[in-house]
Design a protein around this motif. Sequence first.
Motif, PDB file in Angstrom:
ATOM      1  N   GLY A 163       0.800  -1.217   0.000  1.00 32.99           N
ATOM      2  CA  GLY A 163       0.000   0.000   0.000  1.00 32.99           C
ATOM      3  C   GLY A 163       0.828   1.259   0.000  1.00 32.99           C
ATOM      4  N   ASN A 164       2.088   1.170   0.471  1.00 34.41           N
ATOM      5  CA  ASN A 164       2.965   2.340   0.482  1.00 34.41           C
ATOM      6  C   ASN A 164       3.808   2.447  -0.776  1.00 34.41           C
ATOM      7  N   GLN A 165       3.767   1.420  -1.644  1.00 35.38           N
ATOM      8  CA  GLN A 165       4.623   1.392  -2.818  1.00 35.38           C
ATOM      9  C   GLN A 165       3.872   1.746  -4.097  1.00 35.38           C
ATOM     10  N   LYS A 166       2.738   2.420  -3.964  1.00 33.97           N
ATOM     11  CA  LYS A 166       1.947   2.726  -5.138  1.00 33.97           C
ATOM     12  C   LYS A 166       2.747   3.578  -6.114  1.00 33.97           C
ATOM     13  N   ILE A 167       2.605   3.245  -7.390  1.00 37.84           N
ATOM     14  CA  ILE A 167       3.270   3.993  -8.447  1.00 37.84           C
ATOM     15  C   ILE A 167       2.259   4.931  -9.076  1.00 37.84           C
ATOM     16  N   ILE A 168       2.549   6.205  -9.104  1.00 42.74           N
ATOM     17  CA  ILE A 168       1.666   7.163  -9.739  1.00 42.74           C
ATOM     18  C   ILE A 168       1.985   7.198 -11.228  1.00 42.74           C
ATOM     19  N   LEU A 169       1.042   6.768 -12.029  1.00 41.54           N
ATOM     20  CA  LEU A 169       1.266   6.700 -13.468  1.00 41.54           C
ATOM     21  C   LEU A 169       1.284   8.106 -14.048  1.00 41.54           C
ATOM     22  N   PRO A 170       2.076   8.341 -15.123  1.00 45.82           N
ATOM     23  CA  PRO A 170       2.174   9.675 -15.707  1.00 45.82           C
ATOM     24  C   PRO A 170       0.815  10.248 -16.084  1.00 45.82           C
ATOM     25  N   GLU A 299      -0.645  -8.689  -1.856  1.00 47.29           N
ATOM     26  CA  GLU A 299      -0.629  -7.336  -2.419  1.00 47.29           C
ATOM     27  C   GLU A 299      -2.030  -6.750  -2.489  1.00 47.29           C
ATOM     28  N   LEU A 300      -2.992  -7.540  -2.951  1.00 45.85           N
ATOM     29  CA  LEU A 300      -4.373  -7.064  -2.971  1.00 45.85           C
ATOM     30  C   LEU A 300      -4.860  -6.763  -1.562  1.00 45.85           C
ATOM     31  N   GLY A 301      -4.503  -7.626  -0.612  1.00 51.44           N
ATOM     32  CA  GLY A 301      -4.899  -7.392   0.767  1.00 51.44           C
ATOM     33  C   GLY A 301      -4.304  -6.112   1.323  1.00 51.44           C
ATOM     34  N   ALA A 302      -3.034  -5.871   1.022  1.00 54.79           N
ATOM     35  CA  ALA A 302      -2.379  -4.651   1.503  1.00 54.79           C
ATOM     36  C   ALA A 302      -3.007  -3.407   0.888  1.00 54.79           C
ATOM     37  N   LEU A 303      -3.521  -3.542  -0.334  1.00 56.71           N
ATOM     38  CA  LEU A 303      -4.197  -2.425  -1.001  1.00 56.71           C
ATOM     39  C   LEU A 303      -5.669  -2.337  -0.635  1.00 56.71           C
ATOM     40  N   SER A 396     -13.379  -4.792   2.126  1.00 50.85           N
ATOM     41  CA  SER A 396     -12.263  -3.847   2.056  1.00 50.85           C
ATOM     42  C   SER A 396     -11.869  -3.360   3.443  1.00 50.85           C
ATOM     43  N   GLN A 397     -12.872  -3.067   4.281  1.00 56.69           N
ATOM     44  CA  GLN A 397     -12.582  -2.629   5.649  1.00 56.69           C
ATOM     45  C   GLN A 397     -11.887  -3.724   6.440  1.00 56.69           C
ATOM     46  N   ALA A 398     -12.339  -4.963   6.263  1.00 55.68           N
ATOM     47  CA  ALA A 398     -11.702  -6.075   6.970  1.00 55.68           C
ATOM     48  C   ALA A 398     -10.254  -6.234   6.528  1.00 55.68           C
ATOM     49  N   LEU A 399      -9.989  -6.042   5.245  1.00 52.01           N
ATOM     50  CA  LEU A 399      -8.614  -6.146   4.752  1.00 52.01           C
ATOM     51  C   LEU A 399      -7.735  -5.073   5.374  1.00 52.01           C
ATOM     52  N   ARG A 400      -8.290  -3.887   5.551  1.00 52.64           N
ATOM     53  CA  ARG A 400      -7.505  -2.802   6.154  1.00 52.64           C
ATOM     54  C   ARG A 400      -7.127  -3.132   7.601  1.00 52.64           C
ATOM     55  N   THR A 401      -7.997  -3.849   8.278  1.00 51.29           N
ATOM     56  CA  THR A 401      -7.723  -4.128   9.696  1.00 51.29           C
ATOM     57  C   THR A 401      -6.680  -5.217   9.881  1.00 51.29           C
ATOM     58  N   VAL A 402      -6.488  -6.081   8.883  1.00 51.35           N
ATOM     59  CA  VAL A 402      -5.577  -7.212   9.071  1.00 51.35           C
ATOM     60  C   VAL A 402      -4.281  -7.101   8.273  1.00 51.35           C
ATOM     61  N   ARG A 403      -4.157  -6.091   7.447  1.00 49.53           N
ATOM     62  CA  ARG A 403      -2.995  -6.073   6.568  1.00 49.53           C
ATOM     63  C   ARG A 403      -1.702  -5.721   7.289  1.00 49.53           C
ATOM     64  N   GLY A 404      -1.805  -5.332   8.537  1.00 48.91           N
ATOM     65  CA  GLY A 404      -0.590  -5.008   9.278  1.00 48.91           C
ATOM     66  C   GLY A 404      -0.204  -3.550   9.113  1.00 48.91           C
ATOM     67  N   GLN A 405       0.559  -3.063  10.053  1.00 51.07           N
ATOM     68  CA  GLN A 405       1.010  -1.687   9.993  1.00 51.07           C
ATOM     69  C   GLN A 405       2.188  -1.554   9.031  1.00 51.07           C
TER      70      GLN A 405
END
Length: 430
Positions: A163-170, A299-303, A396-405
Motif C-alpha cells: 500500500g505504500n509502494q503505489k506507483i503514480i502513473l504519468p 498485495e491485494l490485501g495490503a491495497l 475492504s474494511q476487513a482487509l484494512r484491519t488485518v494487513r498489518g502496519q
Amino acid sequence: MDQPVDILILSNGPGELATWVQPVVKELRRQLGNDRSQIRISLVLAPCSNASGQEVAIAQRYPELDRIQAAAHFFPFLLTGKTVEPWDWRDRGVVLFLGGDQVFPIVIGKRLGYRIVIYAEWEARWHRWSDRFGVMQPEILKRVAPQYAHKFTVVGDLMAEAGNQKIILPSPHPLIPPSPLIGLLPGSKPMKLMLGVPLTLAIANHVQQQNPEIQFVIPVAPTLDLLTLAHYADPHHNPIIERLDWGSATLEQPEDQQALPYLVTPAGVKVYLWTGFPAYDLLTQCQLCLTTLGANTAELGALAVPMIVMVPTQQLDIMKAWDGIPGLLMNLPLVGGSFATLINWIASRNVGLLAWPNIWAQREIVPELIGRLEPEAIAAQVLHYLKNPELLDQMSQALRTVRGQPGAAEKLVQLVCEELMLSMQEGSRR
C-alpha cells in the motif's frame, strides 16, 4: 558511511522480489543515499521451484540495485565464492536474506566476512551463526533460546508495504472509468495460467452477458509477454479449453499506441491487458479481483482490494508446484502425473486458510473457492457482490484491519544500518 560498504541481498522467486526486495531496496536508498561509491547493493538469486526464469528481468526494473546475478549461477557462488562475472567485494558489508534457504546467508556471510541479517516470516533458523533477525511476528520469539533473544526484532510483514509502494502513473489511462472494473489475476506460471486464463475468460463471458457495462482487465505479470499469455487463451495451444468447455480469446493489439491491447472472446467480451508494473494504481480502481493463490493475494490485501480467490481442481495432474519430496515425485517421468493427481487430491481435502489476508486474520474474510469450479456459479457470485456494494465495502474494511502496519521495510533497514556500523567498527574482515 565513513567508508565504502557492500550490501548483498539473497532472494529467489518472483513473489519475494515483488513484495520483499522491492520495498527494502527503496528503503535502503532512502536511508543510506544514492552514492554508489559508498553504498553498493548487489542481488544474488537462488533457485526456486516457483521461479519463472524472468527474475533477473524483474530485478532489473529496480534502479536501486547495482549488480544482479541469476539463479543459474548460484551454487558455484555458494560453494566457491566466485560470481559468474568477477565481482569485487568491499572489506565491510552485510548479507541480507530475503528469500531462499536460511543457511545460504550463513555460508556466504562467513566467507565474505560480512555481518548477517535474516528476514524471517514464519520460522528463524541458525540463531547462533546469524547476527540479526528481523521477524514478521512475535510468535517466532517463543521458539528462541534466551541467549539469542537479543538478536531478534519484530519488524512486521514486508508484504504489507504494498500500500505504500503505489506507483503514480504519468497519465491514468481512460479505461472506461465510470464502468465497474474487475481485475483478473490468473497467475504468472504455466501451471496456473493453463487453468486460470480460460477459467477467468469463461467467468467474464457469463458476467458480461448479465451486465454489459462491466469491464475486465488483466494486470500482466512482468514475467509474461502478451503472445505467451494469449497462447493460454488459444485452444490450439491449451487443450484445457476444449476439455472443460471454458473460455477462449484472441489477442488484439491496436495500431494506436495510446490504446490498450486486449483479449477478445468469441462472444465479443474484451479483457484489457495492462503491462505497467507494479499495477497498484490499476488494482485500486477495481471493484473486485478474481485471483489465484500467491503473493498477489497479499498485495491485494495490503491495497484493501476485495477479491475472490480461486483454486480449481479439475486438472490435478498438471499442478506440480510443490517443494521437497512431493515435488520430486510429481515430476518423475511417466508416473509424475499420477503422483500429482494423488498428492493434490489429498491436499485439496486437507486445506486450511490459503489466501494471505485469511492467514493474517486466521479466518476467511475473502472467499476461497476450492474444487471443481464452475464459471457460471462464480459469475453469479461476482454479480451478487457488484449488486451489493456494501459487501465489498465490508471486505475492504476487513482487509484494512488485518494487513498489518506499514513500516516493516524501514525497521528491517534500520537493522541493516546497525550491522553496517558494527561491521565498520570491527575494522578488518572477520
